[in-house]
Design a protein around this motif. Structure first.
Motif, PDB file in Angstrom:
ATOM      1  N   LYS A 167       0.721  -1.304  -0.107  1.00  0.00           N
ATOM      2  CA  LYS A 167      -0.096  -0.009  -0.032  1.00  0.00           C
ATOM      3  C   LYS A 167       0.793   1.378   0.003  1.00  0.00           C
ATOM      4  O   LYS A 167       0.234   2.384  -0.537  1.00  0.00           O
ATOM      5  CB  LYS A 167      -0.939   0.069   1.322  1.00  0.00           C
ATOM      6  CG  LYS A 167      -2.021  -1.048   1.233  1.00  0.00           C
ATOM      7  CD  LYS A 167      -2.938  -0.962   2.151  1.00  0.00           C
ATOM      8  CE  LYS A 167      -4.103  -1.847   1.979  1.00  0.00           C
ATOM      9  NZ  LYS A 167      -5.077  -1.833   3.117  1.00  0.00           N
ATOM     10  N   PRO A 168       1.907   1.299   0.585  1.00  0.00           N
ATOM     11  CA  PRO A 168       2.868   2.423   0.666  1.00  0.00           C
ATOM     12  C   PRO A 168       3.071   3.187  -0.612  1.00  0.00           C
ATOM     13  O   PRO A 168       3.143   2.229  -1.477  1.00  0.00           O
ATOM     14  CB  PRO A 168       4.208   2.155   1.193  1.00  0.00           C
ATOM     15  CG  PRO A 168       3.828   1.130   2.319  1.00  0.00           C
ATOM     16  CD  PRO A 168       2.746   0.473   1.284  1.00  0.00           C
ATOM     17  N   LEU A 169       3.013   4.626  -1.018  1.00  0.00           N
ATOM     18  CA  LEU A 169       3.159   4.952  -2.282  1.00  0.00           C
ATOM     19  C   LEU A 169       4.336   4.588  -3.212  1.00  0.00           C
ATOM     20  O   LEU A 169       4.041   4.287  -4.356  1.00  0.00           O
ATOM     21  CB  LEU A 169       3.085   6.783  -2.083  1.00  0.00           C
ATOM     22  CG  LEU A 169       3.041   7.586  -3.296  1.00  0.00           C
ATOM     23  CD1 LEU A 169       1.868   7.260  -4.122  1.00  0.00           C
ATOM     24  CD2 LEU A 169       3.093   9.031  -3.112  1.00  0.00           C
TER      25      LEU A 169
ATOM     26  N   SER B  86       9.907  10.006 -13.089  1.00  0.00           N
ATOM     27  CA  SER B  86       9.878  11.302 -12.739  1.00  0.00           C
ATOM     28  C   SER B  86       9.428  11.313 -11.406  1.00  0.00           C
ATOM     29  O   SER B  86       9.728  11.750 -10.304  1.00  0.00           O
ATOM     30  CB  SER B  86       9.431  12.473 -13.604  1.00  0.00           C
ATOM     31  OG  SER B  86       9.819  13.678 -12.991  1.00  0.00           O
ATOM     32  N   THR B  87       7.843  10.843 -11.468  1.00  0.00           N
ATOM     33  CA  THR B  87       7.178  10.993 -10.007  1.00  0.00           C
ATOM     34  C   THR B  87       7.566  10.005  -9.009  1.00  0.00           C
ATOM     35  O   THR B  87       8.128  10.607  -7.872  1.00  0.00           O
ATOM     36  CB  THR B  87       5.402  10.183 -10.357  1.00  0.00           C
ATOM     37  OG1 THR B  87       5.101  11.278 -11.371  1.00  0.00           O
ATOM     38  CG2 THR B  87       4.755  10.414  -9.138  1.00  0.00           C
ATOM     39  N   PHE B  88       8.140   9.044  -9.553  1.00  0.00           N
ATOM     40  CA  PHE B  88       8.884   8.069  -8.417  1.00  0.00           C
ATOM     41  C   PHE B  88      10.149   8.626  -7.825  1.00  0.00           C
ATOM     42  O   PHE B  88      10.186   8.423  -6.590  1.00  0.00           O
ATOM     43  CB  PHE B  88       9.351   6.456  -9.252  1.00  0.00           C
ATOM     44  CG  PHE B  88      10.095   5.578  -8.327  1.00  0.00           C
ATOM     45  CD1 PHE B  88       9.274   4.824  -7.352  1.00  0.00           C
ATOM     46  CD2 PHE B  88      11.465   5.564  -8.263  1.00  0.00           C
ATOM     47  CE1 PHE B  88      10.024   4.165  -6.525  1.00  0.00           C
ATOM     48  CE2 PHE B  88      12.076   4.786  -7.465  1.00  0.00           C
ATOM     49  CZ  PHE B  88      11.313   3.920  -6.540  1.00  0.00           C
ATOM     50  N   ASN B  89      10.987   9.099  -8.547  1.00  0.00           N
ATOM     51  CA  ASN B  89      12.160   9.974  -8.216  1.00  0.00           C
ATOM     52  C   ASN B  89      11.868  10.983  -7.002  1.00  0.00           C
ATOM     53  O   ASN B  89      12.398  11.088  -6.376  1.00  0.00           O
ATOM     54  CB  ASN B  89      12.988  10.360  -9.380  1.00  0.00           C
ATOM     55  CG  ASN B  89      13.595   9.084 -10.116  1.00  0.00           C
ATOM     56  OD1 ASN B  89      13.728   8.220  -9.514  1.00  0.00           O
ATOM     57  ND2 ASN B  89      14.232   9.592 -11.431  1.00  0.00           N
ATOM     58  N   GLU B  90      10.683  11.749  -7.520  1.00  0.00           N
ATOM     59  CA  GLU B  90      10.090  13.194  -6.702  1.00  0.00           C
ATOM     60  C   GLU B  90       9.801  12.584  -5.366  1.00  0.00           C
ATOM     61  O   GLU B  90      10.297  12.888  -4.342  1.00  0.00           O
ATOM     62  CB  GLU B  90       9.090  13.777  -7.395  1.00  0.00           C
ATOM     63  CG  GLU B  90       8.730  14.883  -6.565  1.00  0.00           C
ATOM     64  CD  GLU B  90       7.726  15.829  -7.358  1.00  0.00           C
ATOM     65  OE1 GLU B  90       7.133  16.800  -6.760  1.00  0.00           O
ATOM     66  OE2 GLU B  90       7.476  15.318  -8.517  1.00  0.00           O
ATOM     67  N   GLU B  91       8.794  11.331  -5.114  1.00  0.00           N
ATOM     68  CA  GLU B  91       8.450  10.828  -4.177  1.00  0.00           C
ATOM     69  C   GLU B  91       9.876  10.069  -3.269  1.00  0.00           C
ATOM     70  O   GLU B  91       9.596  10.413  -2.101  1.00  0.00           O
ATOM     71  CB  GLU B  91       7.294   9.991  -4.347  1.00  0.00           C
ATOM     72  CG  GLU B  91       6.121  10.549  -4.985  1.00  0.00           C
ATOM     73  CD  GLU B  91       5.543  11.356  -3.960  1.00  0.00           C
ATOM     74  OE1 GLU B  91       5.694  11.359  -2.931  1.00  0.00           O
ATOM     75  OE2 GLU B  91       5.001  12.359  -4.544  1.00  0.00           O
ATOM     76  N   ALA B  92      10.523   9.693  -4.081  1.00  0.00           N
ATOM     77  CA  ALA B  92      12.034   8.945  -3.368  1.00  0.00           C
ATOM     78  C   ALA B  92      12.649   9.971  -2.804  1.00  0.00           C
ATOM     79  O   ALA B  92      13.202   9.974  -1.682  1.00  0.00           O
ATOM     80  CB  ALA B  92      12.668   8.428  -4.263  1.00  0.00           C
ATOM     81  N   ARG B  93      12.702  11.252  -3.405  1.00  0.00           N
ATOM     82  CA  ARG B  93      13.595  12.411  -2.929  1.00  0.00           C
ATOM     83  C   ARG B  93      12.892  12.868  -1.529  1.00  0.00           C
ATOM     84  O   ARG B  93      13.500  13.382  -0.594  1.00  0.00           O
ATOM     85  CB  ARG B  93      13.511  13.403  -3.913  1.00  0.00           C
ATOM     86  CG  ARG B  93      14.413  14.794  -3.530  1.00  0.00           C
ATOM     87  CD  ARG B  93      15.048  15.413  -4.757  1.00  0.00           C
ATOM     88  NE  ARG B  93      13.882  16.021  -5.755  1.00  0.00           N
ATOM     89  CZ  ARG B  93      13.657  15.307  -6.757  1.00  0.00           C
ATOM     90  NH1 ARG B  93      14.557  14.389  -7.244  1.00  0.00           N
ATOM     91  NH2 ARG B  93      12.765  15.833  -7.598  1.00  0.00           N
ATOM     92  N   LYS B  94      11.525  12.729  -1.416  1.00  0.00           N
ATOM     93  CA  LYS B  94      10.783  13.445  -0.201  1.00  0.00           C
ATOM     94  C   LYS B  94      11.010  12.399   0.868  1.00  0.00           C
ATOM     95  O   LYS B  94      11.265  12.787   1.848  1.00  0.00           O
ATOM     96  CB  LYS B  94       9.095  13.379  -0.581  1.00  0.00           C
ATOM     97  CG  LYS B  94       8.720  14.595  -1.532  1.00  0.00           C
ATOM     98  CD  LYS B  94       7.355  14.692  -1.733  1.00  0.00           C
ATOM     99  CE  LYS B  94       6.839  15.573  -2.342  1.00  0.00           C
ATOM    100  NZ  LYS B  94       5.338  15.593  -2.616  1.00  0.00           N
ATOM    101  N   TRP B  95      10.872  10.927   0.524  1.00  0.00           N
ATOM    102  CA  TRP B  95      11.436   9.990   1.637  1.00  0.00           C
ATOM    103  C   TRP B  95      12.777  10.109   2.079  1.00  0.00           C
ATOM    104  O   TRP B  95      12.908  10.150   3.333  1.00  0.00           O
ATOM    105  CB  TRP B  95      11.074   8.685   0.823  1.00  0.00           C
ATOM    106  CG  TRP B  95      11.529   7.643   2.046  1.00  0.00           C
ATOM    107  CD1 TRP B  95      10.446   6.900   2.545  1.00  0.00           C
ATOM    108  CD2 TRP B  95      12.655   7.072   2.148  1.00  0.00           C
ATOM    109  NE1 TRP B  95      11.054   5.829   3.474  1.00  0.00           N
ATOM    110  CE2 TRP B  95      12.373   5.994   3.207  1.00  0.00           C
ATOM    111  CE3 TRP B  95      13.910   7.047   1.584  1.00  0.00           C
ATOM    112  CZ2 TRP B  95      13.382   5.074   3.602  1.00  0.00           C
ATOM    113  CZ3 TRP B  95      14.923   6.284   2.084  1.00  0.00           C
ATOM    114  CH2 TRP B  95      14.401   5.234   3.109  1.00  0.00           C
TER     115      TRP B  95
END
Length: 991
Positions: free
Chosen positions: A180-182, A825-834
């Protein structure tokens, strides 16, 4: 830094509230809603600013007045005395700072004074209330230890909450093995999209060739559509020209006829204007004839209503106007006759009422009846009445005094007749001595009554004591049974401390059950009764020895009473005789005064002409009557003079009237008939004047109308002449001919304008209808051919697009590549937030570790000391375990986690940690500590120890304590308590 004074101008419902000379330990005591929390919030607001409207914190703005704010005065080591004032202004208020050497800029000085402390930090360390203590109860068990460590390190659980929030956000973004995590979901979708991209790459070559052919076909279809559009437009234009061909032909014929017509000059609406002029001339001729006939009729009527020239109308009108005045004079004359008769009658009546002698009646007008006489008469009469009334009262009192003297003399004689001889009285006195049997008898009776009353009190006390015993038995038995049950339960459940407590309580209840009730009151009554009874026995013995003298004792006492009574009456008799003598002297003096006043009254009666025997009390009424008689006599003389004058005026006016009537030939000898005759004559002459005036007015109006109509007739004929000249004709017949030609021309021009409006800017290259029809047929053939070719291209284009759509069901290679890159790109952005959250979490852990290694050991050491003191050394040490959790060591060396402590003990631990932090920070932040009812869950002993601890802390840190509990206030001296007596109405509370 010590708070010395606070002054609330207006905050919540507190208005002009001032406290001076605050001590190091100051208690604010008041009931609920008295304003304790308001004062605490006021201190926060003055230091850090009023809450803004956007903040959830209450602003405490006053409801009943406009003043908002106040001031605080602090004593500091570094700056001396500091005054901080904040009042209503911008969002946080207008603040002023005043030092010993003058004002300072608040924005620069306050951060220095507070050493960078903000409101949140101040409240989390130096100010807490019951709500902060209850915050512990809402935490989970595993969070309580961390909360206390955070509170001891930095004074607040803010970092703890931030750490928990970061962990939740990290787990929401990524969890190893999670679904379930993004980030987990994005990674799964990214791998699937990579497979779609590889498939689309193989189909890309065929797809490009089909797209090229489609673009060519679409270009050819657009060109064909443009050509068809042009040909259809040309077809529609030619077809429209065919429909309008008859109108085009009519337009040409009209232009030809207009060219044939010669130029015609004719005035606008000429015929209508001529017809209007003729109709108006006919109407004017008829009207003028009618008006001239009416003028002749009016002139004839004026001759018939001519006025009489021989009559002086003004003089006749004068007699008519004077007639009401003469009538009024006649009525006045009649009234005077009646008034004279009534006055004479009233005059005679007043004389008879006064019994005034007839020979003196003529002298009434000469009597002195002025204000001096009236005042002298009134004062003399009032004095006479007053003295005579006092004389009567004195006579009555004199008679009463004489009767009282006689009565007292008779009483004294009656008492003297009952006396025994003096020798007998002295013998009885010697025989009986100083104490008689009768006195013993009276004392005995008094003792018997007292013994009876004591017996009743003894019975009442016994009943009360018995009732008290029953109540004590019931309560002790119930108490015994309750603790017997507690003993059984605790023994079964092996709760040994509770078992010992139950045994102690049962012993205590048993003692009260068997204890003898207090009987001190009954013992006192019994002793008193015994003493009274012994006294009664002694009196009985004395009475037996005095039985033989009882009769003599009674007679001796009776003689004593008679002699005392005689002395009293004789003294009253002497006093009454003295009063009688004084009354007789006063009566004699007052009689002489009354006789003097009566002589003066007789003199006044003689001056007024009244008889000597006239009743004194009627003199004032007689004076008024005489005054009225003077007025009546004066009024009679005036009325008789006026009557004579009116009679002369009436005779002169009547003579003039009859003389005037004779001059105009009227023979009338009665004034009212003569006036009526003149009124009728004047009425007729006035009517004639009115008629003549109206006739002249009408004649003048008719002359003006005739002149106006003649001028209008002349003007119309002049206009007709001008109308003929504008058409270049001399008569009406030629004018009609020109009008007919002008009408034809106007009709053709109007039709031409209509046709030009319908046809517009129509240009035609065709000469005949047949040429137009041939062009329409040609254009129709071209349109059909182009339409067929266009339809073939459209079918081919649809077929190609269907093939492309089959290839595009999974998307083109470009689209699949774009989607893949977008997802990556979306995955990289969320990974950067994490990664950012992970770094922030790591930094928070390092900050907490720094606080734990630096300040926290000192705080824990001091908090352990405070906590041990608060719990009476039940707990002696605080430990931080290897995993960072907090543990409490009891005196038996057993460790407890904070969540395992009771509610009250947990709150005491929290307060100890907070106070330990205050102690460690006092050099950097020497602020006062503010506590609002923080001890409500403490028992009596720990509350007392808490107050002792605060007393100790206040030696170097000021403590402000707020409470509504009387038992806490009872622990303080009066000079340390500030009573907040203002109880705020619930509906108006700002908090």
């Amino acid at each position: 830094m010590k708070l010395k004074q606070l002054h609330i101008y207006g905050y919540g419902r507190l208005h002009d509230f001032k406290v001076d000379d605050l001590s190091d330990l100051q208690l604010f005591y008041g009931e609920n809603e008295a304003g304790k929390s308001t004062i605490m919030s006021f201190i926060h607001s003055i230091l850090f600013g009023f809450p803004t409207l956007k903040q959830s914190e209450l602003r405490y703005e006053p409801k009943t007045h406009s003043t908002y704010g106040g001031k605080l005065i602090f004593e500091t080591e570094k700056f001396g005395e500091v005054l901080i004032e904040r009042v209503k202004g911008k969002a946080a208020g207008n603040v002023t700072v005043l030092l010993d050497d003058g004002p300072a800029e608040a924005s620069d000085f306050l951060p220095k004074l507070l050493n960078g402390t903000d409101k949140k930090m101040f409240r989390s360390i130096f100010s807490f209330d019951l709500q902060d203590l209850q915050e512990i109860e809402r935490l989970k068990e595993e969070e309580i230890g961390k909360y206390l460590i955070a509170a001891g390190s930095i004074g607040t659980d803010g970092i703890l909450k931030s750490e928990q929030q970061l962990q939740r956000e990290l787990q929401e973004l990524f969890k190893p093995g999670g679904r379930k995590p993004l980030l987990n979901d994005l990674l799964k979708n990214l791998r699937l999209q990579e497979q779609h991209l590889k498939k689309a790459k193989h189909e890309n070559a065929l797809y490009e060739s089909l797209l090229t052919e489609v673009r060519e076909l679409e270009s050819r279809v657009e060109a064909a559509k443009e050509l068809l559009k042009e040909k259809k437009a040309e077809f529609d234009g030619v077809n429209e020209l065919l429909k309008k061909w008859p109108l085009i032909m009519e337009k040409g014929q009209i232009k030809k006829r207009l060219f044939e017509l010669e130029p015609v000059e004719f005035p606008a609406d000429g015929l209508k204007r001529l017809e209007k002029y003729n109709d108006r001339l006919l109407e004017l001729s008829s009207t003028l004839q009618t008006l001239r006939q009416r003028m002749k009729s009016i002139e004839s009527e004026m001759e018939e209503n001519a006025l009489r020239q021989e009559v002086d109308l003004d003089k006749a009108e004068m007699f008519v106007n004077e007639w009401p005045k003469q009538q009024q004079s006649l009525r006045e004359l009649s009234g005077l006759e009646h008034s004279i008769a009534e006055a004479r009658k009233q005059y005679d009546s007043f004389l008879a009422e006064l019994h005034y002698p007839a020979e003196k009646a003529g002298n009434i007008k000469n009597l002195n009846l002025g204000m001096d006489m009236k005042t002298r008469m009134k004062e003399t009469l009032q004095q006479y009445i007053r003295y005579e009334s006092r004389l009567k009262d004195l006579a009555d009192r004199l008679e009463d005094d004489r009767k009282a003297v006689i009565e007292l003399e008779n009483k004294c004689k009656e008492i003297e007749e009952q006396f025994v001889s003096e020798s007998t009285f002295k013998e009885w006195k010697t025989r009986l001595g100083h104490e008689s049997a009768a006195g013993i008898e009276r004392e005995k009776s008094q003792l018997e009554r007292e013994i009876e009353e004591l017996g009743k009190r003894k019975k009442h006390e016994k009943d009360r004591l018995q009732k008290k015993k029953r109540q004590a038995f019931i309560f002790s038995s119930a108490f015994l049974f309750i603790f017997l049950g507690v003993f059984i339960w605790s023994f079964i459940s092996k709760q040994w401390p509770l078992t010992l407590a139950a045994i102690s309580a049962m012993i205590f209840a048993g003692y009260f059950l068997v204890r003898k009730a207090d009987g001190n009151a009954i013992d006192f009554i019994n002793e008193t009764l015994d003493d009274k009874r012994r006294r009664l026995q002694n009196l009985d013995q004395q009475l037996k020895t005095a039985d033989g003298d009882i009769h003599i004792a009674y007679r001796y006492e009776e003689q004593q009473r008679l002699r005392e009574k005689w002395k009293e009456d004789y003294a009253r008799l002497e006093e009454q005789k003295q009063r009688l003598e004084e009354s007789e002297n006063s009566f004699k003096r007052l009689s002489e005064v009354v006789q003097t006043k009566e002589s003066k009254l007789n003199e006044i009666k003689a001056e007024l002409g009244l008889a000597k025997d006239f009743f004194h009390l009627k003199i004032e009424d007689a004076f008024s009557v005489l005054k009225n008689l003077q007025g009546i006599e004066s009024g009679l003389n005036d009325a008789m003079e006026k009557r004579e004058l009116l009679q002369k005026e009436q005779g002169a006016w009547a003579d003039n009237l009859f003389q005037f009537l004779g001059s105009i030939g009227a023979s009338i000898h009665e004034p009212s008939q003569a006036v009526f005759f003149l009124q009728e004559m004047l009425k007729k002459e006035r009517e004639k004047k009115i008629v003549l005036k109206e006739l002249k007015k009408k004649l003048s109006e008719l002359n003006a109308n005739v002149l106006q109509l003649e001028n209008e007739e002349s003007a119309i004929r002049s206009n007709m002449k001008k109308l003929f000249e504008s058409a270049h004709v001399d008569n009406e017949e030629d004018f009609h001919k020109i009008a007919k030609l002008s009408e034809e021309k106007n009709t053709l021009l109007a039709r031409l304008d209509l046709l030009e409006g319908q046809l517009g800017e129509v240009t035609s290259r065709f000469q005949t209808r047949e040429e137009i029809q041939n062009e329409i047929n040609h254009l129709n053939e071209v349109i059909e051919k182009e339409s067929y070719l266009l339809e073939e291209d459209r079918d081919r284009l649809a077929s190609l697009k269907q093939k492309i759509s089959f290839l595009e069901e999974g998307g083109t290679y470009t689209e699949q590549l774009h989607i893949f890159r977008q997802m990556r790109s979306t995955f990289n952005e969320e990974a950067r937030k994490w990664a950012e959250l992970a770094v922030a979490s790591s930094l928070l852990e390092k900050v907490m570790q720094t606080y734990k290694e630096g300040r926290f050991p000192q705080v824990i050491q001091k908090a352990a000391e405070y906590f041990s003191f608060l719990t009476d050394h039940e707990y002696k040490q605080l430990h931080v375990k290897a995993d960072g959790s907090l543990a409490v060591e009891r005196k038996d060396r057993i460790l407890f986690a904070p969540e395992e402590l009771s509610k009250g003990t947990g709150e005491q631990l929290y307060i100890a940690i907070r106070l330990g932090l205050v102690h460690v920070l006092k050099k950097e932040y020497p602020f006062p500590v503010i506590i609002d009812d923080g001890f409500v869950n403490f028992d009596e002993m720990r509350t007392k120890r808490m107050l002792e601890l605060i007393q100790t802390i206040s030696s170097d840190t000021q403590v402000l304590l707020f409470t509504c509990h009387r038992h806490i206030a009872g622990q303080f001296s009066e000079d340390r308590i500030i009573q907040i007596r203002q109880r705020l109405p619930q509906a108006a509370l700002a908090e």
